[in-house]
Each structure stands twice: as C-alpha cells, then as structure tokens.
Design a protein around this motif. Sequence first.
Motif, mmCIF file in Angstrom:
data_model
loop_
_atom_site.group_PDB
_atom_site.id
_atom_site.type_symbol
_atom_site.label_atom_id
_atom_site.label_comp_id
_atom_site.label_asym_id
_atom_site.label_seq_id
_atom_site.Cartn_x
_atom_site.Cartn_y
_atom_site.Cartn_z
ATOM 1 N N LEU A 196 0.860 -1.180 0.000
ATOM 2 C CA LEU A 196 0.000 0.000 0.000
ATOM 3 C C LEU A 196 0.896 1.229 0.000
ATOM 4 C CD1 LEU A 196 -2.730 -0.886 2.643
ATOM 5 C CD2 LEU A 196 -3.091 -0.653 0.183
ATOM 6 N N ASP A 197 0.386 2.333 -0.530
ATOM 7 C CA ASP A 197 1.195 3.542 -0.648
ATOM 8 C C ASP A 197 1.033 4.497 0.526
ATOM 9 O OD1 ASP A 197 2.240 2.989 -3.351
ATOM 10 O OD2 ASP A 197 0.137 3.179 -3.936
ATOM 11 N N MET A 198 -0.083 4.387 1.244
ATOM 12 C CA MET A 198 -0.353 5.379 2.291
ATOM 13 C C MET A 198 -1.560 4.956 3.096
ATOM 14 S SD MET A 198 -1.791 8.175 -0.421
ATOM 15 C CE MET A 198 -0.292 7.947 -1.365
ATOM 16 N N ALA A 199 -1.749 5.602 4.230
ATOM 17 C CA ALA A 199 -2.936 5.378 5.050
ATOM 18 C C ALA A 199 -2.984 6.428 6.148
ATOM 19 C CB ALA A 199 -2.921 3.988 5.673
ATOM 20 N N PHE A 200 -4.167 6.727 6.612
ATOM 21 C CA PHE A 200 -4.333 7.384 7.895
ATOM 22 C C PHE A 200 -4.383 6.272 8.937
ATOM 23 C CE2 PHE A 200 -5.893 11.542 6.192
ATOM 24 C CZ PHE A 200 -5.135 12.350 7.019
ATOM 25 N N GLU A 201 -3.523 6.360 9.937
ATOM 26 C CA GLU A 201 -3.502 5.366 10.996
ATOM 27 C C GLU A 201 -3.643 6.067 12.346
ATOM 28 O OE1 GLU A 201 -3.719 2.412 11.831
ATOM 29 O OE2 GLU A 201 -3.611 1.386 9.905
ATOM 30 N N THR A 202 -4.070 5.314 13.345
ATOM 31 C CA THR A 202 -4.084 5.869 14.694
ATOM 32 C C THR A 202 -2.640 6.080 15.141
ATOM 33 O OG1 THR A 202 -4.026 3.710 15.778
ATOM 34 C CG2 THR A 202 -6.198 4.604 15.214
ATOM 35 N N THR A 203 -2.440 7.095 15.943
ATOM 36 C CA THR A 203 -1.092 7.326 16.450
ATOM 37 C C THR A 203 -0.616 6.141 17.282
ATOM 38 O OG1 THR A 203 -2.102 8.569 18.272
ATOM 39 C CG2 THR A 203 -1.218 9.843 16.430
ATOM 40 N N PHE A 204 -1.527 5.506 18.009
ATOM 41 C CA PHE A 204 -1.176 4.353 18.835
ATOM 42 C C PHE A 204 -0.560 3.249 17.982
ATOM 43 C CE2 PHE A 204 -2.515 0.187 20.566
ATOM 44 C CZ PHE A 204 -1.803 0.207 21.749
ATOM 45 N N ALA A 205 -1.151 2.971 16.804
ATOM 46 C CA ALA A 205 -0.656 1.902 15.942
ATOM 47 C C ALA A 205 0.585 2.320 15.167
ATOM 48 C CB ALA A 205 -1.753 1.469 14.973
ATOM 49 N N ALA A 206 0.640 3.589 14.760
ATOM 50 C CA ALA A 206 1.712 4.030 13.866
ATOM 51 C C ALA A 206 2.996 4.420 14.594
ATOM 52 C CB ALA A 206 1.230 5.210 13.026
ATOM 53 N N LEU A 207 2.888 4.904 15.817
ATOM 54 C CA LEU A 207 4.053 5.456 16.508
ATOM 55 C C LEU A 207 5.261 4.514 16.565
ATOM 56 C CD1 LEU A 207 2.763 7.567 19.538
ATOM 57 C CD2 LEU A 207 4.437 8.269 17.826
ATOM 58 N N PRO A 208 5.085 3.257 16.948
ATOM 59 C CA PRO A 208 6.271 2.386 17.025
ATOM 60 C C PRO A 208 6.997 2.260 15.687
ATOM 61 C CG PRO A 208 4.404 1.368 18.126
ATOM 62 C CD PRO A 208 3.870 2.554 17.392
ATOM 63 N N HIS A 209 6.244 2.252 14.596
ATOM 64 C CA HIS A 209 6.841 2.077 13.269
ATOM 65 C C HIS A 209 7.430 3.380 12.734
ATOM 66 C CE1 HIS A 209 5.042 -1.853 13.430
ATOM 67 N NE2 HIS A 209 3.859 -1.315 13.625
ATOM 68 N N ILE A 210 6.876 4.509 13.158
ATOM 69 C CA ILE A 210 7.476 5.800 12.804
ATOM 70 C C ILE A 210 8.817 5.939 13.522
ATOM 71 C CG2 ILE A 210 7.218 8.305 12.994
ATOM 72 C CD1 ILE A 210 4.164 7.855 12.769
ATOM 73 N N ARG A 211 8.850 5.541 14.784
ATOM 74 C CA ARG A 211 10.074 5.681 15.574
ATOM 75 C C ARG A 211 11.196 4.781 15.068
ATOM 76 N NH1 ARG A 211 6.541 5.891 21.166
ATOM 77 N NH2 ARG A 211 6.337 8.165 21.264
ATOM 78 N N THR A 212 10.842 3.631 14.493
ATOM 79 C CA THR A 212 11.875 2.735 13.970
ATOM 80 C C THR A 212 12.198 2.998 12.504
ATOM 81 O OG1 THR A 212 10.223 1.054 13.388
ATOM 82 C CG2 THR A 212 11.230 0.909 15.580
ATOM 83 N N GLY A 213 11.491 3.933 11.875
ATOM 84 C CA GLY A 213 11.762 4.262 10.484
ATOM 85 C C GLY A 213 11.064 3.391 9.467
ATOM 86 N N ARG A 214 10.195 2.500 9.907
ATOM 87 C CA ARG A 214 9.477 1.648 8.953
ATOM 88 C C ARG A 214 8.320 2.380 8.290
ATOM 89 N NH1 ARG A 214 7.823 -4.021 11.079
ATOM 90 N NH2 ARG A 214 7.760 -4.406 8.814
ATOM 91 N N LEU A 215 7.886 3.473 8.892
ATOM 92 C CA LEU A 215 6.876 4.351 8.298
ATOM 93 C C LEU A 215 7.354 5.792 8.422
ATOM 94 C CD1 LEU A 215 3.485 2.886 9.606
ATOM 95 C CD2 LEU A 215 4.442 2.653 7.309
ATOM 96 N N LYS A 216 6.875 6.619 7.528
ATOM 97 C CA LYS A 216 7.213 8.041 7.537
ATOM 98 C C LYS A 216 5.932 8.836 7.767
ATOM 99 C CE LYS A 216 8.761 9.566 3.613
ATOM 100 N NZ LYS A 216 9.670 9.910 2.486
ATOM 101 N N ALA A 217 5.957 9.729 8.753
ATOM 102 C CA ALA A 217 4.783 10.550 9.068
ATOM 103 C C ALA A 217 4.770 11.793 8.184
ATOM 104 C CB ALA A 217 4.803 10.948 10.540
#
Length: 320
Positions: A196-217
């Motif tokens: 998938l190219d993008m999504a709106f996610e809850t901060t609760f679900a997305a935060l761990p992956h943003i912090r590890t660099g697997r997702l970009k906010a």
Amino acid sequence: MQRRTFLGGLAFSCSASAVLAQAPWPARPVRLVVPLPPGGAADGVARGIAQHLQGALNTPWVVENRPGASGTIGADLVAKAAPDGHTFLSHTSAITIQPHMGSAPYDVLRDFVPVAQTIAGSYVLVVPPSFPADNLRGWIATVRRAPGRYSYGSHGSGSGPHLAMELLKEAADLFIVHVPFRGAAPALQELLAGRLDMAFETTFAALPHIRTGRLKAIALGGPRTLEALPGVGTVAEVFTGFDTDGWQGVFAPAGTPPEIVRRVGEETGHALRAPALAQRIVELGFRPVGNTPEQFAAVVQADYKKWGRVVRERRILADQ
C-alpha cells in the motif's frame, strides 16, 4: 427534522428522578462496557479510569469487553440497560459514524447521555519510507501528478481512517484508490510490506513504526501537533479547519439521573488529571481531556453531523 440534543437525555419526569435519587448509589458493582477487544489503547484508558472510579466511589467497577460488529454489540447492550447508574459505556468516535453506515441498532442522539470525553487523538498520515515526499505539500504534489496511481488502506469502509482520507481527498481534490481491510492489523501489515502507498492510521498503531523508520509521518489529521510526534505538522496548516480528531468517552443510558452523570463525569476528570495516567496517555499519542457532559455532547453532535455529511456526499457504503 426535529432537533435532538444529548442533554435531552438528562431530562425525565420529576417523580422518576425523585425515586431514583432516594435509592443508594452505587448499590452494587458498576459495569463499564468497552465494545472493543482487551489489550488496546481504548481498553487501557477505560481500565485506568475504572480503577480510579472504584476507589473514589468505594464500589467495584468492572470493565466488560463486548467486541463485535464495529462496536455496536457493546454499545447496544448499554443503550438497552437500565438507566440506574450501574452500566456505562466507554466508546470511541466510531459511535458517531456507525449510524450513517446503517449498522447501529440504536439512536446515538437519543439513547445515550454523554458523561465525559476521556481522550482525543489524531490520525496520522503515513507512507513507506521510500515514498518521494516528506511533508504534506510534497505529498499532495506527488499524488496529484498521478491520479489513480496510488492506493490507501483503511480498517474497512466507514472506519475512521477511511473517512479521514476521504475528507483529505475532498479538500485536496485528489484521486486515490481505497483498499478496505477487515480491521486495523491487516491494513497496517500491508502498508509495512510496501503493498500500500499510504494510510491514515491511529497514532497508537503508527508510533512504534514511525520511531523505527518503517513508516514516515506526513501530517496529523487533527488540529494540534502532538508531543509524541515532534516536527510533524497538521493538515490544518494547509487546509484551514481540517479536523479528523478521534476520541474516546464515557456514555450512560438515556434517562440516567443527572446527579449520577455529573458525579461520574467529575471523577473521570480527576482520573485523567492523575499524573501517571495522564503521562501514559501522552506516551500513547493521545491527549487527556476530561470535560463536562455538556462539552462532550457538543463534540459528539459536531462529529455526528460532520461524518454524516462525508458519508452522504462521498457515497460511502458499508462493506458487504
């Protein structure tokens, strides 16, 4: 259409109020129904509040998880419960969306009384790290150059992330393909896998992956920045008034005596101001609120109206 308000749920006959006021309360353990599975952020917040209420009211508060049908099973249980102050509901802003999708066996504006909003939290627009944009203006320009090329995932048709993206597509005049999933986990898994190219996610679900660099906010859907995501701006900075804030709050069955509603609301506010719970909420990417029944009613009514418009005008249908 006749105007309804949640505050009308606080009004009932003087004789009924007098009878209930004479009864001791709480007279037995109180149920706090959470219409979601145990273990998530919503469940954790509800349990923290229940623990405080148990001590403040010197009566057991039992958290009862009743997941299913996007939260409508647990909510319907509370809507039909006796309005005697011994059953409450801790639900998310999904309660204002479900009626417009034809999936609610109750009337949200008639069958519940708002007690207190507990938390507010923004959805965050996320992309894989390879996506060729790092901020909202760049994201818009990239998507606009290739109409229909990009896809976004959601937790299902009519879910919060789905409507949040539809609101952004409307504001930015974009064409992005919607891919609905049955729940949050499979949508996030596909995004992390790069399918998938993008999504709106809850901060609760997305935060761990943003912090590890697997997702970009890219941007936050709510009107405020978050302490947990420093440097990430809001969609409202580009589109004034844009707001997809989600929330969680406590409701009672309509007809619950106003003095009980007020007391539970006040104690909920005390719980949210306790440093340990407040800090935990911030760490999860939310904001503690703890407002009055009247203030919470205004929030719910505004979201009910907003999401109803989005569902109608974007012609959103429930998954079959």
